[in-house]
Design a protein around this motif. Structure first.
Motif, PDB file in Angstrom:
ATOM      1  N   UNK A 132       0.707  -1.528   0.015  1.00 37.36           N
ATOM      2  CA  UNK A 132      -0.622  -0.087   0.257  1.00 37.36           C
ATOM      3  C   UNK A 132       0.536   1.414  -0.028  1.00 37.36           C
ATOM      4  N   UNK A 133       2.187   1.431   1.036  1.00 36.44           N
ATOM      5  CA  UNK A 133       2.804   2.696   0.973  1.00 36.44           C
ATOM      6  C   UNK A 133       4.378   1.816   0.801  1.00 36.44           C
ATOM      7  N   UNK A 134       5.670   2.749   0.106  1.00 36.59           N
ATOM      8  CA  UNK A 134       6.770   2.099   0.392  1.00 36.59           C
ATOM      9  C   UNK A 134       7.164   3.280   0.648  1.00 36.59           C
ATOM     10  N   UNK A 135       8.314   3.432   1.652  1.00 38.26           N
ATOM     11  CA  UNK A 135       9.367   4.700   2.081  1.00 38.26           C
ATOM     12  C   UNK A 135      10.399   3.557   2.366  1.00 38.26           C
ATOM     13  N   UNK A 136      11.183   4.002   1.196  1.00 36.86           N
ATOM     14  CA  UNK A 136      12.605   4.133   1.518  1.00 36.86           C
ATOM     15  C   UNK A 136      13.554   5.063   1.516  1.00 36.86           C
ATOM     16  N   UNK A 137      14.708   4.983   3.020  1.00 33.96           N
ATOM     17  CA  UNK A 137      15.290   5.789   2.966  1.00 33.96           C
ATOM     18  C   UNK A 137      17.016   5.627   3.358  1.00 33.96           C
ATOM     19  N   UNK A 138      16.886   3.936   3.334  1.00 34.36           N
ATOM     20  CA  UNK A 138      18.045   2.839   3.258  1.00 34.36           C
ATOM     21  C   UNK A 138      18.843   2.416   2.417  1.00 34.36           C
ATOM     22  N   UNK A 139      19.846   1.873   1.681  1.00 36.24           N
ATOM     23  CA  UNK A 139      20.633   1.491   0.720  1.00 36.24           C
ATOM     24  C   UNK A 139      20.381   0.264   0.211  1.00 36.24           C
ATOM     25  N   UNK A 140      20.212   0.132  -1.198  1.00 32.40           N
ATOM     26  CA  UNK A 140      19.763  -1.343  -1.792  1.00 32.40           C
ATOM     27  C   UNK A 140      20.094  -1.136  -3.117  1.00 32.40           C
ATOM     28  N   UNK A 141      21.438  -1.848  -3.285  1.00 30.94           N
ATOM     29  CA  UNK A 141      23.028  -2.509  -3.514  1.00 30.94           C
ATOM     30  C   UNK A 141      21.913  -2.762  -4.811  1.00 30.94           C
ATOM     31  N   UNK A 142      21.184  -3.032  -5.049  1.00 35.13           N
ATOM     32  CA  UNK A 142      21.046  -4.108  -6.414  1.00 35.13           C
ATOM     33  C   UNK A 142      19.596  -3.373  -6.893  1.00 35.13           C
ATOM     34  N   UNK A 143      19.116  -4.271  -7.968  1.00 36.07           N
ATOM     35  CA  UNK A 143      17.901  -2.911  -8.865  1.00 36.07           C
ATOM     36  C   UNK A 143      16.895  -3.073  -7.549  1.00 36.07           C
ATOM     37  N   UNK A 144      15.398  -2.534  -7.922  1.00 32.84           N
ATOM     38  CA  UNK A 144      14.527  -1.708  -7.107  1.00 32.84           C
ATOM     39  C   UNK A 144      13.292  -2.022  -8.001  1.00 32.84           C
ATOM     40  N   UNK A 145      12.436  -2.652  -7.577  1.00 31.23           N
ATOM     41  CA  UNK A 145      11.589  -2.661  -8.556  1.00 31.23           C
ATOM     42  C   UNK A 145       9.912  -2.386  -7.461  1.00 31.23           C
ATOM     43  N   UNK A 146       8.603  -1.509  -7.208  1.00 29.98           N
ATOM     44  CA  UNK A 146       8.019  -1.410  -6.688  1.00 29.98           C
ATOM     45  C   UNK A 146       6.696  -0.356  -7.414  1.00 29.98           C
ATOM     46  N   UNK A 147       5.842  -1.564  -6.397  1.00 29.77           N
ATOM     47  CA  UNK A 147       4.409  -1.160  -6.887  1.00 29.77           C
ATOM     48  C   UNK A 147       3.729  -0.963  -5.736  1.00 29.77           C
ATOM     49  N   UNK A 148       3.536   0.322  -5.648  1.00 30.15           N
ATOM     50  CA  UNK A 148       2.443   0.629  -4.138  1.00 30.15           C
ATOM     51  C   UNK A 148       1.651   2.031  -4.846  1.00 30.15           C
ATOM     52  N   UNK A 149       0.879   2.327  -4.011  1.00 32.60           N
ATOM     53  CA  UNK A 149       0.120   3.765  -3.665  1.00 32.60           C
ATOM     54  C   UNK A 149       0.901   4.928  -3.436  1.00 32.60           C
ATOM     55  N   UNK A 150       1.712   5.062  -2.948  1.00 26.34           N
ATOM     56  CA  UNK A 150       2.199   5.853  -2.687  1.00 26.34           C
ATOM     57  C   UNK A 150       3.967   5.454  -2.577  1.00 26.34           C
ATOM     58  N   UNK A 151       4.565   5.513  -2.875  1.00 32.08           N
ATOM     59  CA  UNK A 151       6.216   5.319  -3.497  1.00 32.08           C
ATOM     60  C   UNK A 151       7.173   6.814  -2.284  1.00 32.08           C
ATOM     61  N   UNK A 152       8.329   6.503  -1.999  1.00 32.66           N
ATOM     62  CA  UNK A 152       8.296   7.699  -1.033  1.00 32.66           C
ATOM     63  C   UNK A 152       9.893   7.681  -1.214  1.00 32.66           C
ATOM     64  N   UNK A 153      10.845   7.916  -1.693  1.00 30.92           N
ATOM     65  CA  UNK A 153      12.600   8.187  -1.536  1.00 30.92           C
ATOM     66  C   UNK A 153      13.175   9.415  -0.891  1.00 30.92           C
ATOM     67  N   UNK A 154      13.405   9.113   0.419  1.00 37.34           N
ATOM     68  CA  UNK A 154      13.820   9.745   1.638  1.00 37.34           C
ATOM     69  C   UNK A 154      15.311   9.915   0.939  1.00 37.34           C
ATOM     70  N   UNK A 155      15.479  11.801   2.265  1.00 40.54           N
ATOM     71  CA  UNK A 155      16.984  11.734   1.854  1.00 40.54           C
ATOM     72  C   UNK A 155      18.258  11.470   1.145  1.00 40.54           C
ATOM     73  N   UNK A 156      17.808  10.516   2.648  1.00 39.86           N
ATOM     74  CA  UNK A 156      19.182   9.248   2.616  1.00 39.86           C
ATOM     75  C   UNK A 156      19.460   8.091   2.156  1.00 39.86           C
ATOM     76  N   UNK A 157      17.854   7.890   1.121  1.00 42.04           N
ATOM     77  CA  UNK A 157      18.126   6.575   0.101  1.00 42.04           C
ATOM     78  C   UNK A 157      19.197   6.420  -1.146  1.00 42.04           C
TER      79      UNK A 157
END
Length: 375
Positions: A132-157
């Motif tokens: 329903x909602x995804x918030x990313x503020x950390x680190x992802x080394x690979x690829x990201x596939x995200x399906x959600x109503x709201x997707x937020x990349x925070x300042x430290x993402x």
């Protein structure tokens, strides 16, 4: 040798085989230094000073503060990887919520209501999520596939690879994506099912066949020894499905609490240990009865009364196939568990009340059950 004696002797042989198989099928709590295990329900906490191998939790809550050396899978509850937590394998969940504040060395595959990767969280592999909602503020080394109503990349993402998304994306100042940012409507708000890079854990076909065989054997023992009782459980499950599911949920969550309270006293520890084994068997029987009830209901639409052996085979085979379906398969099995466990508990309680009211002995009740076998 009369019919009842013959039935009981055959049942002894079946039970010996069943208990042998059950050692590999029954749910078990993950223990420090143990092998991979599966727990059907409850809360699993890996403390900061613990190291355990991979495990699966159904209808439960997982909190990881220590180290999990293998894969971690969760269905139906909430999952938290604390800041000190480390999952050295893959993390795959279908849960109410997922919060990653620690480290996942492998990939993450999630279908959840809400997902948060905090500033201290890190995913070493790919990241696939439907929520329903995804918030990313950390680190992802690979690829990201995200399906959600709201997707937020925070300042430290930080996303090292490509970001493919579908939903309302907000990329705050400071968030970085190493690859391209692509909107893909095929992801949908329920996640990247079928998208390259996404994988959902399913049992290997050998595990599925083994589980089907073991469940068939348990079902055969139950139908053989308690034909009328089993018929009553199936009828209760189909005629009072919602109420049975509610009772099953209460039993699923309430029995562990009661066992903990019993174990508080030294005298109660042996009873609590026996209660744990009874509870695990109740879970297993609940799944089998729930799936049997579905087969019983399907056949009853064509023949009345349905053949109980055909109903057992149909129900277990159907749920074996459904269980292999990504994401929703586990929810179908969970539903069967709740309905079957609730119907079983309700019929057991009703039988106990009738015995107390009529003064019938257990022997008399067993004989009546045996002689009332349906065709």
């Amino acid at each position: 040798m009369n019919r009842h004696t013959s039935r009981r002797r055959i049942a002894v042989v079946l039970l010996v085989v069943l208990l042998t198989l059950g050692l590999g099928v029954g749910p078990a709590v993950a223990q420090s230094g143990g092998t991979d295990s599966t727990m059907m329900s409850g809360t699993v906490i890996v403390d900061a000073d613990e190291t355990v191998e991979g495990f699966t939790v159904m209808a439960g809550t997982i909190v990881v503060r220590g180290t999990v050396t293998g894969d971690l899978e969760g269905f139906g509850g909430d999952v938290v990887v604390a800041e000190s937590g480390i999952v050295q394998g893959d993390l795959s969940v279908a849960s109410g919520s997922l919060r990653i504040a620690g480290t996942v060395d492998g990939s993450v595959s999630a279908g959840t209501g809400s997902l948060v990767l905090t500033p201290t969280g890190r995913v070493g592999g790919d990241f696939s999520a439907g929520a329903g909602s995804v918030r990313i503020e950390g680190q992802i080394d690979g690829n990201a596939d995200v399906g959600a109503e709201t997707i937020t990349l925070g300042p430290t993402a930080v996303i090292g690879g490509e970001l493919r998304y579908d939903g309302a994306l907000t990329q705050q100042t400071g968030a970085t994506v190493g690859g391209s940012v692509v909107q893909d409507s095929e992801l949908g708000t329920f996640g990247p099912v079928g998208v390259s890079g996404y994988s959902w854990p399913t049992m290997g076909w050998l595990d599925a066949v083994y589980g089907l065989f073991a469940n068939l054997l348990l079902g055969a023992v139950l139908l053989f020894l308690l034909p009328s009782f089993s018929e009553g459980v199936a009828t209760r499950a189909t005629e009072s499905t919602g109420r049975s599911a509610l009772v099953g949920l209460l039993a699923l969550l309430g029995i562990p609490v009661v066992l903990v309270l019993i174990a508080v006293t030294i005298v109660g520890i042996p009873l609590a240990v026996l209660g744990v084994f009874a509870y695990l068997f109740l879970l297993w029987a609940g799944v089998v009865y729930g799936e049997y009830a579905v087969g019983h209901w399907l056949l009853a639409r064509r023949t009345d009364p349905p053949n109980r052996w055909y109903a057992l085979g149909l129900g277990l085979l159907l749920f074996t196939i459904l269980g292999a379906v990504p994401l929703i398969g586990g929810l179908f099995v969970l539903a069967a568990l709740l309905v079957g466990m609730g119907a079983l508990a309700s019929v057991l309680w009703g039988s106990a009340r009738r015995r107390r009211g009529s003064g019938a002995t257990p022997t008399t009740a067993t004989d009546d059950t045996d002689t009332a076998a349906p065709a």
